[in-house]
Structure formats: structure tokens, C-alpha cells
Design an enzyme around this catalytic site. Structure first.
Site, PDB file in Angstrom:
ATOM      1  N   ASP A 196      48.414  48.448  41.941  1.00 60.97           N
ATOM      2  CA  ASP A 196      48.244  49.457  42.966  1.00 60.97           C
ATOM      3  C   ASP A 196      48.742  48.923  44.312  1.00 60.97           C
ATOM      4  OD1 ASP A 196      46.717  52.127  43.649  1.00 60.97           O
ATOM      5  OD2 ASP A 196      46.160  50.679  45.205  1.00 60.97           O
ATOM      6  N   GLU A 237      52.731  50.637  40.789  1.00 62.97           N
ATOM      7  CA  GLU A 237      52.510  51.939  41.419  1.00 62.97           C
ATOM      8  C   GLU A 237      53.189  51.927  42.782  1.00 62.97           C
ATOM      9  OE1 GLU A 237      49.848  54.594  44.091  1.00 62.97           O
ATOM     10  OE2 GLU A 237      50.215  52.451  44.206  1.00 62.97           O
TER      11      GLU A 237
END
Length: 487
Positions: A196, A237
Site C-alpha cells: 500500500d 498499489e
């Protein structure tokens, strides 16, 4: 490991019944054949903010959610995906708390990006900051650490000082810590790690400090080598210009299809599939597909140069009229020339489509026929509507699509016709063998989309009539007969 080409679930650890044990029970009883691709459990770790995305550590599970034993139990039946916020860690983490107490003499001091690692004498230069892709007004926070004022890089966070403290990924100490986290994931039966906010890890003066090339590839290659050594799959991501995603795909990484949700929404709202069909012919196939997630429907920068802002404003306005709120771009340099600044449309996908069952199932059918591993967010699983009360309670716009379901609410939703139709569609996607074959976008009128998969003697064709929102699949059944399935 190789990922299963089947549908995955995305859920918070407490959003389907309150904890991980109940989640496991729901998965086992109701969804064992539905989420055969796996389960993305949004951060189940102790966290001080951002609903799990300000983790204190990755070595523990938040006690109110359960234990690592619960994660391992889910992992026995489903491939488990968890997040690693590779860019930052919580201000309340033991590592940063030790730094606050001892300052530069802390054994963890080198984990963090103090401003002297970026600017000479640690004095920020506004001209450099003006070039950066900012997520808050300024990219650092001031603390008293070891009796001395310290300024530390903080990309994210609504508070000042921020709850999310950036890690210095160039530090050997940070690499060592990441290794410990990865090794623990392996021990706990995790199969996939989502990196992330990985686009923000490289800070380099004279750049936007977002997805800085080629430095970012060196970092990603190193993390991939670590993941490969532990037989873990990696999913970076990155919300960025679509060309960035394509570059990652060229380097062999799994990527997110952040373009697809907008294109499908656009096709259904405008009754025109021209742009969607064009996109489906050029996109890389090695992607995770989604319509909805814990944030919002991506717009900028994911679709920069793919959409014209006039059309985008109209689509955004329809969603706002249906209850959506917006996440906006902060830095002027990264807005469109005419000032268009929508980063994400925050709403449930079902509400964005006017809570029209046929339109919603058409959207899911297109997603499932698009090459890649499909993910279904838990509110999308239950065809959930916008939770306006939750937004009012919390003041957080993203809570519109983060409703926590009780067991009773889930059982009620499972009885809804639209949910049963969705489950039937997911079963078809999971079991029909042609989805491991060849994909083609067939020529069709602008108001229609036709997608076909074929493998050996099996083939299936999705036909969506955008004028009526009706969807149908024609497929060769196990007896070799052409069969129609109206979704």
C-alpha cells in the site's frame, strides 16, 4: 505460488459480523465456493488511525479483531491477502515512540526520514515542495524527540503532527524491519501482500516524490526478491497515470485495474461502450480488477489523458446527486488545466448506478469477463447503498462505503434477489473453464458490449445491452449445447 483465477473478497476484519472469527464462519457457511480466489483482509493490525492504515506493528493482530490463529484458520481454506503500508507506520508504534523518547540515540532513529536526510541542514525549501504530489498541505510534521525539535517526513495524515510517519526505505534498518514483517506473514499462512502507498516511498528533490523512476524499480525489485524467497505474491498499489501501471505490468508485477471502475460506470450511465471497449483491447491482462473498495472510484490521476474533464464533470455530478462525496487533488500542479480536481468518487457502486439491480449486475458481469483476478468489496457483495449516517457520525467521507454488517443484516441481504443473482454470476465465473483461455472484445454497436472467452471446446459470450441494462451469457455447456443464461 500461483494465484487462483477466481473471485476474491475484500473486507475489513470487523465489517462482516464484528471480528475475524465471525468472518471465518460466514465465509465457511455461505461463501466457500464464492470467494475461491481468496480474501483480502484490510489491515487487521493494531492501528492508531485511518481505519487500520496507521499500523503500530505487523507482528500482532488487533485484539478486538481476534488473533493470528484466526488468520491462519481463514488461510487454510482461502488465499489470504493483507496490506503492508510500506511507506509509513504509526506515530504510536513502539519504534517511533522510542525515537520520541530518546531522539537520535534511539536504536530506531534511522527508520525515519528526518528532514536533514532530504535537505541540507534539515531546512525545507518551498520551491521543492511545490513540485511534490502532496497528500496534505506540507509533507512533514514537527515533534519533540529526545528533548530536541525534530521534523520528520509525513506524506499522509489529517492531524498535525500526523499519525502516519514515513519510513526511510533507503535505511538498512527499514529493510531489516520489512524482512521481519514478510517472514511473519509467511508463518501466519498469508499468501499475497499488497504494498500500500508504495508510490510514495522514494523522496528525491527536484521530483514529485511520487513513483520516482528508476529508483522505485530498484526498491520494488528488492522487495519482490524478498517475497519470492518466501513464496509470497506481491501486489503494488499505485494510483498514478495509467502509463505507470502499464510499466509495472511490463516488469512482471501484478497491478490494479483502477481504470475499469470508471469506464464501466461511464458506459452504463452514458449508454455508450465506445471508450470501455477500446480500453479492454489495450489493457494488460495481469491485473486485479475491482469496481469498489474502501476508498472510492478512482478518477485522477489514474485516468489522466484518458478522459475529457467536461464529460467527467457530468459523470461526477450524477454520482453526487446520488449521494456521493468527493476526494480532491490538493496541489494545483496536479489538477487539470481547467481546474478539474476529483481524485476519487466516494460512494457504493450500487448507489452510483442508481441502485438499479440490472445495471449493477451488468457492471459485475463486465468486471468478471475482463481478464484478471476479480475482487468484490463486501458492501458490493451485499449490494449495499450509501451509508450517509456513518458519514455524519464520523465526519469521514469514505465511511459512506464502509458499513459494518451485523450477522442479521448479512442474512437479510443474502435473501435479496440482486445478491442471489450476483452469487450465481460469481459461481459461473469461478467454474466455467473458458476463463483460463483466450479473451476477445467483439465488434458491436456503441450501445452494446460483447466479450468472449474460449478454450478448447468451451466458450462463453457476454452480451450487455446498455439501453436496457440487460445482460446475457451464451455458453457451451457440458453436453456441448449452446445455452443461454440471463443474468
Amino acid at each position: 505460488m500461483s494465484l487462483k483465477n477466481k473471485v476474491q473478497l475484500i473486507t475489513y476484519p470487523d465489517s462482516m459480523g464484528g471480528d475475524l472469527r465471525t468472518l471465518n464462519e460466514m465465509l465457511t457457511v455461505h461463501f466457500s465456493d464464492i470467494f475461491a480466489g481468496g480474501v483480502h483482509i484490510l489491515p487487521p493490525f493494531p492501528s492508531s488511525g485511518d481505519r487500520g492504515f496507521a499500523p503500530l506493528t505487523y507482528l500482532e493482530i488487533e485484539p478486538s479483531f481476534g488473533t493470528w490463529g484466526d488468520i491462519r484458520a481463514i488461510g487454510e481454506k482461502f488465499d489470504v491477502l493483507v496490506d503492508l503500508m510500506v511507506n509509513h507506520i504509526s506515530r504510536q508504534s513502539p519504534y517511533f515512540q522510542d525515537f520520541l523518547e530518546k531522539g537520535r540515540s534511539s536504536e530506531y532513529a534511522d527508520l525515519f526520514l528526518t528532514l536533514d536526510k532530504v535537505w541540507e541542514n534539515g531546512e525545507p525549501v518551498q520551491a521543492d515542495i511545490d513540485q511534490m504530489f502532496l497528500r496534505r498541505q506540507r509533507p512533514y510534521s514537527t515533534f519533540e524527540a529526545g528533548g530536541k525539535e525534530e521534523r520528520v517526513w509525513t506524506t499522509f495524515g489529517k492531524t498535525d503532527p500526523s499519525e502516519q510517519i514515513d519510513l526511510d526505505v533507503r535505511s538498512p534498518q527499514t529493510r531489516q524491519l520489512l524482512r521481519a514483517f514478510f517472514e511473519n506473514f509467511k508463518q501466519q499462512n498469508v499468501k499475497i501482500v499488497r504494498l500500500d502507498a508504495v508510490g510514495y516511498v522514494i523522496k528525491k528533490l527536484g521530483t514529485s516524490c511520487f513513483f520516482v523512476e528508476p529508483d522505485i524499480y530498484d526498491f520494488l525489485d528488492e522487495v519482490k526478491a524478498l517475497a519470492d524467497s518466501l513464496d509470497l505474491e506481491l501486489l503494488p498499489e499505485v494510483h498514478a497515470h495509467y502509463s505507470t501501471q502499464f510499466k509495472l505490468a511490463e516488469r512482471g508485477f501484478w497491478i490494479y485495474d483502477f481504470i475499469l471502475p470508471y469506464r464501466i460506470l461511464e458506459a452504463l450511465l452514458t449508454k455508450n461502450a465506445t471508450e470501455l471497449s477500446r480500453y479492454l483491447t489495450i489493457r494488460p491482462h495481469k491485473q486485479f480488477t475491482m469496481l469498489d473498495c474502501h476508498d472510492g472510484i478512482p478518477v485522477k490521476p489514474d485516468l489522466d489523458e484518458l478522459i475529457d474533464t467536461e464529460s467527467a464533470r457530468k459523470l461526477v455530478e450524477i454520482c453526487v446527486q446520488r449521494g456521493a462525496n468527493l476526494s480532491l487533488i490538493l496541489s494545483d500542479e496536479h489538477k487539470a488545466e481547467d481546474g478539474f480536481d476529483v481524485h476519487q468518487i466516494r460512494c457504493t457502486y450500487y448507489s452510483a448506478l442508481g441502485e438499479d439491480d440490472d445495471a449493477y449486475l451488468a457492471a459485475r458481469a463486465i468486471q468478471f469477463f475482463t481478464p484478471g483476478i476479480p475482487q468484490v468489496y463486501y458492501t458490493g457483495l451485499f449490494a449495499g447503498a450509501n451509508d450517509m449516517d456513518r458519514v455524519k457520525e464520523t465526519g469521514e467521507g469514505r465511511e459512506i462505503n464502509r458499513h459494518n454488517y451485523t450477522i442479521e443484516e448479512m442474512n437479510l441481504a443474502l435473501g435479496a434477489e440482486v445478491v442471489q443473482r450476483l452469487l450465481q454470476l460469481i459461481r459461473f465465473r469461478n467454474t466455467y473453464p473458458a476463463f483460463d483461455g483466450e479473451f476477445h472484445v467483439l465488434e458491436s454497436p456503441d450501445s452494446e458490449i460483447r466479450l468472449r472467452w474460449s478454450r478448447e471446446d468451451k466458450s462463453c459470450l457476454l452480451i450487455v445491452d446498455l439501453k436496457t441494462n440487460q445482460s446475457m451469457i451464451e455458453y457451451i455447456d457440458e453436453h456441448g449445447l449452446l445455452t443461454e443464461y440471463r443474468i
